[in-house]
Design a protein around this motif. Structure first.
Motif, mmCIF file in Angstrom:
data_model
loop_
_atom_site.group_PDB
_atom_site.id
_atom_site.type_symbol
_atom_site.label_atom_id
_atom_site.label_comp_id
_atom_site.label_asym_id
_atom_site.label_seq_id
_atom_site.Cartn_x
_atom_site.Cartn_y
_atom_site.Cartn_z
ATOM 1 N N THR A 258 0.834 -0.966 0.134
ATOM 2 C CA THR A 258 0.117 -0.067 -0.027
ATOM 3 C C THR A 258 0.809 1.155 -0.168
ATOM 4 O O THR A 258 2.053 1.304 0.120
ATOM 5 C CB THR A 258 -1.040 -0.109 1.252
ATOM 6 N N ILE A 304 -7.265 -4.512 0.441
ATOM 7 C CA ILE A 304 -7.390 -5.041 1.899
ATOM 8 C C ILE A 304 -9.065 -5.469 2.013
ATOM 9 O O ILE A 304 -9.308 -6.410 2.543
ATOM 10 C CB ILE A 304 -6.814 -4.170 2.754
ATOM 11 N N SER A 379 -20.573 1.151 3.728
ATOM 12 C CA SER A 379 -19.626 2.090 2.944
ATOM 13 C C SER A 379 -18.178 2.058 3.125
ATOM 14 O O SER A 379 -18.047 1.732 4.594
ATOM 15 C CB SER A 379 -20.305 3.525 2.964
ATOM 16 N N VAL A 380 -17.306 2.037 2.165
ATOM 17 C CA VAL A 380 -15.877 1.993 2.740
ATOM 18 C C VAL A 380 -14.780 2.757 1.922
ATOM 19 O O VAL A 380 -15.285 2.840 0.522
ATOM 20 C CB VAL A 380 -15.481 0.657 3.096
ATOM 21 N N GLY A 381 -13.659 3.076 2.152
ATOM 22 C CA GLY A 381 -12.667 3.404 1.480
ATOM 23 C C GLY A 381 -12.186 5.033 1.355
ATOM 24 O O GLY A 381 -11.215 5.320 1.047
ATOM 25 N N PRO A 383 -14.176 8.950 2.975
ATOM 26 C CA PRO A 383 -15.238 9.783 3.585
ATOM 27 C C PRO A 383 -16.450 9.796 2.693
ATOM 28 O O PRO A 383 -16.286 9.953 1.368
ATOM 29 C CB PRO A 383 -14.600 11.208 3.797
ATOM 30 N N ASP A 405 -20.963 2.751 7.948
ATOM 31 C CA ASP A 405 -20.126 3.378 7.145
ATOM 32 C C ASP A 405 -18.888 3.191 8.053
ATOM 33 O O ASP A 405 -18.661 3.375 9.159
ATOM 34 C CB ASP A 405 -20.133 5.078 7.203
ATOM 35 N N THR A 406 -17.917 2.097 7.366
ATOM 36 C CA THR A 406 -16.740 1.448 8.157
ATOM 37 C C THR A 406 -15.629 2.275 7.640
ATOM 38 O O THR A 406 -14.974 2.203 6.742
ATOM 39 C CB THR A 406 -16.621 0.047 7.502
ATOM 40 N N TRP A 407 -14.821 2.693 8.880
ATOM 41 C CA TRP A 407 -13.718 3.328 8.653
ATOM 42 C C TRP A 407 -12.490 2.315 8.899
ATOM 43 O O TRP A 407 -12.549 1.830 10.128
ATOM 44 C CB TRP A 407 -13.380 4.983 9.410
ATOM 45 N N TRP A 408 -11.602 2.176 8.300
ATOM 46 C CA TRP A 408 -10.368 1.299 8.745
ATOM 47 C C TRP A 408 -9.264 1.687 7.440
ATOM 48 O O TRP A 408 -9.464 2.324 6.568
ATOM 49 C CB TRP A 408 -10.771 -0.063 8.823
ATOM 50 N N THR A 410 -5.703 -0.618 5.399
ATOM 51 C CA THR A 410 -4.959 -1.838 5.059
ATOM 52 C C THR A 410 -4.238 -2.467 6.447
ATOM 53 O O THR A 410 -4.236 -3.495 6.670
ATOM 54 C CB THR A 410 -3.886 -1.588 3.931
ATOM 55 N N GLU A 411 -3.684 -1.233 6.913
ATOM 56 C CA GLU A 411 -2.960 -1.739 8.390
ATOM 57 C C GLU A 411 -3.667 -2.162 9.430
ATOM 58 O O GLU A 411 -3.231 -3.089 10.379
ATOM 59 C CB GLU A 411 -2.011 -0.440 8.929
ATOM 60 N N ASP A 496 -4.975 10.231 9.437
ATOM 61 C CA ASP A 496 -6.282 10.765 8.894
ATOM 62 C C ASP A 496 -6.761 11.873 9.858
ATOM 63 O O ASP A 496 -6.331 12.008 11.132
ATOM 64 C CB ASP A 496 -7.571 9.726 8.929
ATOM 65 N N ARG A 511 -7.277 12.301 4.380
ATOM 66 C CA ARG A 511 -5.901 11.886 4.878
ATOM 67 C C ARG A 511 -5.231 13.264 5.360
ATOM 68 O O ARG A 511 -5.386 14.248 4.714
ATOM 69 C CB ARG A 511 -5.219 11.432 3.598
ATOM 70 N N GLY A 520 -11.390 5.778 -4.034
ATOM 71 C CA GLY A 520 -11.008 4.915 -2.988
ATOM 72 C C GLY A 520 -9.841 4.072 -2.920
ATOM 73 O O GLY A 520 -9.300 3.298 -2.223
ATOM 74 N N ARG A 522 -5.545 3.880 -3.157
ATOM 75 C CA ARG A 522 -4.783 4.594 -2.127
ATOM 76 C C ARG A 522 -3.362 4.806 -3.150
ATOM 77 O O ARG A 522 -2.863 3.849 -3.363
ATOM 78 C CB ARG A 522 -4.442 3.823 -0.761
HETATM 79 C C1 WTA Z 1 -9.856 6.295 3.950
HETATM 80 C C2 WTA Z 1 -9.354 0.968 2.940
HETATM 81 C C3 WTA Z 1 -13.428 7.831 5.536
HETATM 82 C C4 WTA Z 1 -8.852 6.793 5.110
HETATM 83 C C5 WTA Z 1 -10.196 0.189 3.828
HETATM 84 C C6 WTA Z 1 -7.855 5.787 5.494
HETATM 85 C C7 WTA Z 1 -12.070 6.272 5.043
HETATM 86 C C8 WTA Z 1 -7.736 5.157 4.089
HETATM 87 C C9 WTA Z 1 -13.043 5.173 5.155
HETATM 88 C C10 WTA Z 1 -7.205 3.569 4.248
HETATM 89 C C11 WTA Z 1 -14.259 5.657 5.750
HETATM 90 C C12 WTA Z 1 -11.227 4.269 4.392
HETATM 91 N N1 WTA Z 1 -14.432 7.133 6.088
HETATM 92 N N2 WTA Z 1 -12.322 7.601 5.164
HETATM 93 N N3 WTA Z 1 -15.397 5.028 5.895
HETATM 94 N N4 WTA Z 1 -12.718 4.116 4.815
HETATM 95 N N5 WTA Z 1 -10.859 5.416 4.447
HETATM 96 O O1 WTA Z 1 -5.745 1.199 3.263
HETATM 97 O O2 WTA Z 1 -8.059 7.761 4.508
HETATM 98 O O3 WTA Z 1 -7.016 1.412 1.064
HETATM 99 O O4 WTA Z 1 -6.773 6.083 6.014
HETATM 100 O O5 WTA Z 1 -7.915 0.885 3.412
HETATM 101 O O6 WTA Z 1 -9.033 5.229 3.240
HETATM 102 O O7 WTA Z 1 -7.126 3.148 2.721
HETATM 103 P P1 WTA Z 1 -6.971 1.497 2.597
#
Ligand code: WTA
Length: 643
Positions: A258, A304, A379-381, A383, A405-408, A410-411, A496, A511, A520, A522
């Motif tokens: 990543t 991921i 939702s993911v990836g 904001p 709405d799931t924030w997460w 790769t790590e 973030d 970010r 979405g 990275r």
């Molecule tokens: C962003 C994707 C807001 C964030 C799973 C994070 C989000 C980066 C959200 C990781 C969300 C992912 N709301 N921002 N629901 N989900 N992000 O590693 O900036 O491809 O640090 O993982 O995506 O991106 P990665």
């Protein structure tokens, strides 16, 4: 920013999920106060060959979970279901872009995983060897991932839209012995030549001994018999049972590359026990899954999201999933909605970019289909803006169902902040990922590391380890330490911006570093810059982004050309082609601007902040440290002229 987010909270409706009984607050408190007790209990839901001696060994910055425990993730996903009614249940409903389809039950997936594992062993693959999987969204990809997990081979999946060069970078870094690819892939009616890219990578990387080729497209593929082997030939006679390796809980499972602050992507290394537990639990909590769930995560397995929530967590939980090969709008704009109707999908998990794209095409497309099977949306990836959230809620969910709405990252392995309808009802606010999962202790800090009061925007940090946390950066512990643990010692730094509102809801605001999220995906400014300066006409370059209505962010590049190459449309197109060939299609810039000088500080650092301001039309602000004020004006002029 803070104020804008606060006023959104005040103006938009809140909605409530239907939820089973549970006690989120109590679970969160328990996981915080007694993590070993809490996670030790949760881990009883996995099948262990040997119980752990210690739940958590935490020495900043390394957390080791279930120390001494032995298990195998392919066993969690397959073998243990062979003793239950899950055995004959559908694991994957696969749908090809051309309209072809395939249904795989758990029993069939189990058989195929054993066969593929036997084939890998026949090629001499041993525990700890590395394998690169460069495949489109076809069943062979999850089967190879399961087969690698079964024999303890460490795999790295490389997204199929990455170029041959980008594949080679990853193969080289991980020292993969084998590349698995397919003859090609289908995308919007075209065939993309994946095998050719794999050959390009193998030629550059002496570590590669074999290329296994899955026949997927009809076109003619040249095979070098000393290196290349068709999967079907390899599988002949490989029909035996392969005993799953007894992996240590902290043995590596996979490396996934990543983007970060360096020019080269970093290999995020995930382990076995903590990761397996984290993804299964967070999936249940965020989506309230049950035996009737028909899950559809639209992410590509190359990211991921696909690893954790297309392949492993749904299989661990014994769910039926949809897996779709093609583009969302091909051949018609209702392709996705027809898939939901066809398979009776109960949970759709997708990205804000996809939602915004469908929003632009209009609600008449989803309206053609019966979407009443849906029970929860995700939702993911990146904001999700409240407008997209509300459109999704109204036109896909028909105001009946909630959105997780799931924030997460790769790590983090799995969800970190998300609504948890699988535990307890709580209110939703469009655009907020709401609350931390049990075990996640976030804080919002200012630049000095002081905790900010609610309502103010700062850097999100995670104060305690959690089971899905990365093990390390693959053979680069210094970078691991520096990237995540050095700015605020003792705390994990995701990178973030975040704001906690008066109700303790968290708003993830994009970010805070040099990472760009395009649809979405990275990608980092450093990666784009080092790729473009690889072109002989380029002297210097700086990458930045500007907001994009559909993709969230779009790549903008400022380039100084070497003497003798005048700016032209041709060279611009050439540089775009060069970026796509070096990284892949996701590196396509929205615009390339030619300038004579890049704005730099007196110490020679490019002032990206200024370029970003120019690209977004914001006020430029303080330029007192700037070496040559003319370069900002020039960048502004270049931008004004071309935009
Ligand atoms: C962003 C994707 C807001 C964030 C799973 C994070 C989000 C980066 C959200 C990781 C969300 C992912 N709301 N921002 N629901 N989900 N992000 O590693 O900036 O491809 O640090 O993982 O995506 O991106 P990665």
């Amino acid at each position: 920013m803070t104020q804008a987010a606060d006023s959104r909270v005040a103006h938009l409706p809140t909605t409530q999920y239907f939820c089973p009984s549970g006690d989120y607050d109590e679970m969160w408190r328990r996981a915080d106060q007694d993590p070993e007790g809490f996670w030790g209990e949760q881990a009883m839901d996995l099948d262990w060959f040997k119980r752990w001696d210690k739940v958590l060994d935490w020495k900043v910055p390394y957390a080791r979970w279930f120390v001494g425990g032995k298990l195998n993730l392919s066993y969690q996903c397959l073998d243990r279901h062979m003793k239950t009614e899950v055995k004959n249940k559908v694991a994957f409903y696969w749908e090809g872009e051309l309209g072809d389809s395939q249904v795989l039950t758990y029993a069939e997936l189990y058989r195929l995983t054993n066969n593929y594992a036997a084939a890998l062993k026949r090629l001499g693959v041993k525990r700890g060897d590395r394998i690169a999987l460069y495949l489109p969204m076809i069943p062979a990809l999850p089967i190879f991932m399961l087969a690698c997990a079964r024999i303890g081979a460490i795999f790295t999946v490389v997204f199929s839209a990455f170029s041959g060069q980008a594949l080679a970078d990853r193969v080289e870094d991980v020292e993969a012995k084998i590349i698995v690819t397919s003859s090609g892939m289908h995308r919007r009616g075209k065939i993309l030549p994946l095998k050719d890219n794999a050959v390009e990578a193998a030629k550059r990387c002496p570590c590669v001994e074999k290329i296994i080729v899955v026949k997927h497209t009809g076109h003619n593929v040249e095979m070098d018999p000393s290196r290349d082997v068709w999967l079907n030939d390899l599988l002949a006679g490989c029909d035996e049972y392969v005993a799953p390796e007894h992996m240590d809980s902290n043995d590596p499972l996979f490396v996934l590359y990543t983007s970060g602050s360096t020019g080269k992507p970093k290999g995020i290394l995930h382990g076995t026990g903590g990761y397996s537990l984290w993804i299964a639990k967070t999936m249940q909590w965020a989506f309230n899954t049950d035996a009737q769930t028909v899950w559809w995560c639209t992410a590509d397995i190359g990211w991921i999201t696909g690893h954790s929530y297309v392949v492993y967590a749904p299989l661990e939980l014994g769910l039926s999933s949809v897996m779709y090969e093609g583009a969302p709008d091909y051949p018609t704009l209702d392709r996705w909605w027809s898939i939901i109707e066809k398979y009776g999908v109960t949970i759709l998990y997708t990205s804000p970019t996809a939602i915004r794209m469908f929003m632009r095409h209009g609600e008449e497309w989803p309206a053609k289909h019966d979407l009443s099977s849906l029970k929860i949306l995700g939702s993911v990836g990146e904001p999700i803006n409240p407008e997209a959230w509300l459109w999704y809620y109204r036109h896909i969910g028909h105001e009946r169902i909630g959105i997780s709405d799931t924030w997460w990252q790769t790590e983090t392995g799995g969800f970190m902040i998300s609504p948890t309808p699988g535990i307890q009802p709580h209110f939703l606010k469009p655009g907020s990922a709401t609350k931390p999962m049990p075990g996640i202790v976030p804080a919002v800090l200012d630049a000095e590391g002081k905790e900010l009061p609610n309502g103010q925007t700062g850097f999100i940090v995670i104060k305690k380890p959690w089971p899905g946390m990365l093990l390390d950066i693959y053979h680069n512990p210094e970078l691991y330490q520096k990237t995540y643990w050095s700015r605020f010692p003792g705390y994990y730094l995701p990178g973030d911006y975040c704001m906690k509102d008066q109700d303790n809801f968290l708003w993830l605001l994009g970010r805070a570093d040099e990472v760009i999220k395009v649809a979405g995906h990275r990608i980092s400014t450093a990666e784009l810059e080092s790729a473009i300066v690889g072109h002989s006409a380029v002297a210097e370059a700086a990458a930045t982004s500007r907001p994009d209505e559909i993709k969230g962010e779009a790549i903008i590049m400022f380039v100084t050309l070497r003497k003798g190459t005048p700016p032209s449309v041709e060279i611009k197109n050439e540089l775009t082609r060069h970026l796509r060939a070096t990284i892949g299609t996701l590196a396509t810039p929205e615009e390339i601007f030619f300038v004579n000088l890049l704005p730099k500080t007196r110490s020679g650092k490019i002032m990206r902040r200024l370029l970003k301001a120019v690209a977004t039309g914001a006020t430029v602000g303080d330029t007192s440290t700037l070496d040559d004020g003319a370069s900002v004006d020039e960048a502004k002029a270049a931008f004004a002229e071309l935009s």
